[in-house]
Design an enzyme around this catalytic site. Structure first.
Site, PDB file in Angstrom:
ATOM      1  CB  SER A 172     -32.248 -48.618  -7.912  1.00 32.66           C
ATOM      2  OG  SER A 172     -32.108 -49.962  -7.518  1.00 32.66           O
ATOM      3  CE1 TYR A 184     -28.291 -48.603 -12.188  1.00 29.62           C
ATOM      4  CE2 TYR A 184     -29.104 -49.846 -10.303  1.00 29.62           C
ATOM      5  CZ  TYR A 184     -29.346 -49.138 -11.463  1.00 29.62           C
ATOM      6  OH  TYR A 184     -30.638 -48.948 -11.888  1.00 29.62           O
TER       7      TYR A 184
END
Length: 319
Positions: A172, A184
């Site tokens: 990401s 995350y």
């Protein structure tokens, strides 16, 4: 002289880039028929879309689902037209026995051209400042997003080396910065470094390693549902409640939920990159699939001093 070396190197790379693109366009793409691909996290999101796309292209697809009897897995089988080249299997990437069983199933149903690709797509996300999340949550995220990908990779490396296949990892742009979901970001930054090491090590075996770096596709994947301030507050320890008030938690929740709502709904943009990573004769090491402003944020993070990036992010958070 030496001071000008970085600039000269940059100019050389800019000159060679068009040539590399021409080479990529001119070479023949892969023939999918008779090649197997295993994808993790196919219950929904990118994994679900990719499984269907690869099946339509002619690959033999092993679609790993956390809940093989769930709605997502049943819909996948229905959309693929029942039995055939797409097999749904139970695969919890945190369980070594599931990974071993997946490998045994793949080995017993290998098509004539063997095992071509492993797509480490399974992942989870949540929102919360560092002290808001208990240690158990950090352990769970590391096990799914990082160790889960490593676990499946190690299991299938012998097959990938044998057939000179591809490994695709879901990262990401959040690996470069964080806006309220550091847990995350942490796992994605770690998987990037694992991939960098693996990519160099696998070159001698003819195995290609690719990283997909999506921007905000939360509405498309449903990986991160909106969180209410009450949900967050109820999970805070008494120590954290003594530091933060409900108004602050509400502000943070509103900010994060607004970011989620602005994400793209077209998950096929990311799937296009995943397909290219699996089928291109010369796949890229990294595929960044993001809006211009997201790419600009990554650019600032990569090239400017940390103090500049901190100022940019602090400004964003204050708004």
């Amino acid at each position: 002289m030496w001071a000008a070396a970085p600039l000269l190197l940059l100019l050389l790379l800019l000159l060679l880039l068009p040539l590399a693109r021409l080479c990529r366009r001119g070479a023949a793409r892969l023939e999918p028929a008779g090649r197997a691909v295993l994808i993790t996290g196919c219950d929904s999101g990118f994994g679900h879309l990719l499984a269907l796309r690869l099946h339509r292209l002619g690959f033999t697809v092993f679609a790993g689902c956390l809940c093989p009897g769930g709605d997502g897995a049943r819909r996948l089988q229905r959309e693929a037209g029942g039995a055939g080249r797409l097999r749904v299997l139970r695969l919890d990437v945190t369980r070594a026995r599931d990974v071993r069983a997946a490998k045994e199933l793949v080995l017993s149903h290998l098509p004539e051209r063997g095992f071509w690709g492993l797509v480490n797509n399974a992942g989870i996300s949540t929102f919360g400042e560092t002290g808001w999340l208990p240690m158990e949550t950090y352990e769970k995220f590391a096990d799914v997003n990082l160790l889960g990908s490593i676990r499946t990779t190690l299991a299938f490396l012998p097959l990938l080396r044998k057939y000179k296949g591809r490994i695709v990892f879901m990262s990401s742009i959040i690996a470069y910065f964080t806006l309220g979901n550091g847990i995350y970001s942490m796992t994605k930054a770690a998987i990037e470094k694992f991939c960098d090491a693996l990519r160099l090590e696998m070159k001698k075996f003819g195995v290609q390693v690719c990283i997909i770096q999506p921007g905000n596709y939360a509405p498309s994947t449903k990986i991160q549902p909106p969180l209410s301030a009450e949900e967050i507050w109820s999970e805070l320890s008494e120590e954290e409640k003594a530091v933060y008030n409900k108004e602050y938690v509400q502000e943070r929740a509103n900010f994060f939920n607004s970011i989620l709502s602005e994400g793209s709904t077209n998950g096929n943009e990311v799937v296009d990159a995943m397909v290219d990573a699996l089928t291109s004769p010369a796949p890229k090491a990294r595929y960044m699939v993001a809006k211009l402003k997201e790419k600009a944020l990554v650019f600032v993070c990569a090239l400017f001093p940390t103090v500049v990036m901190d100022s940019v992010l602090s400004y964003a958070l204050s708004k």
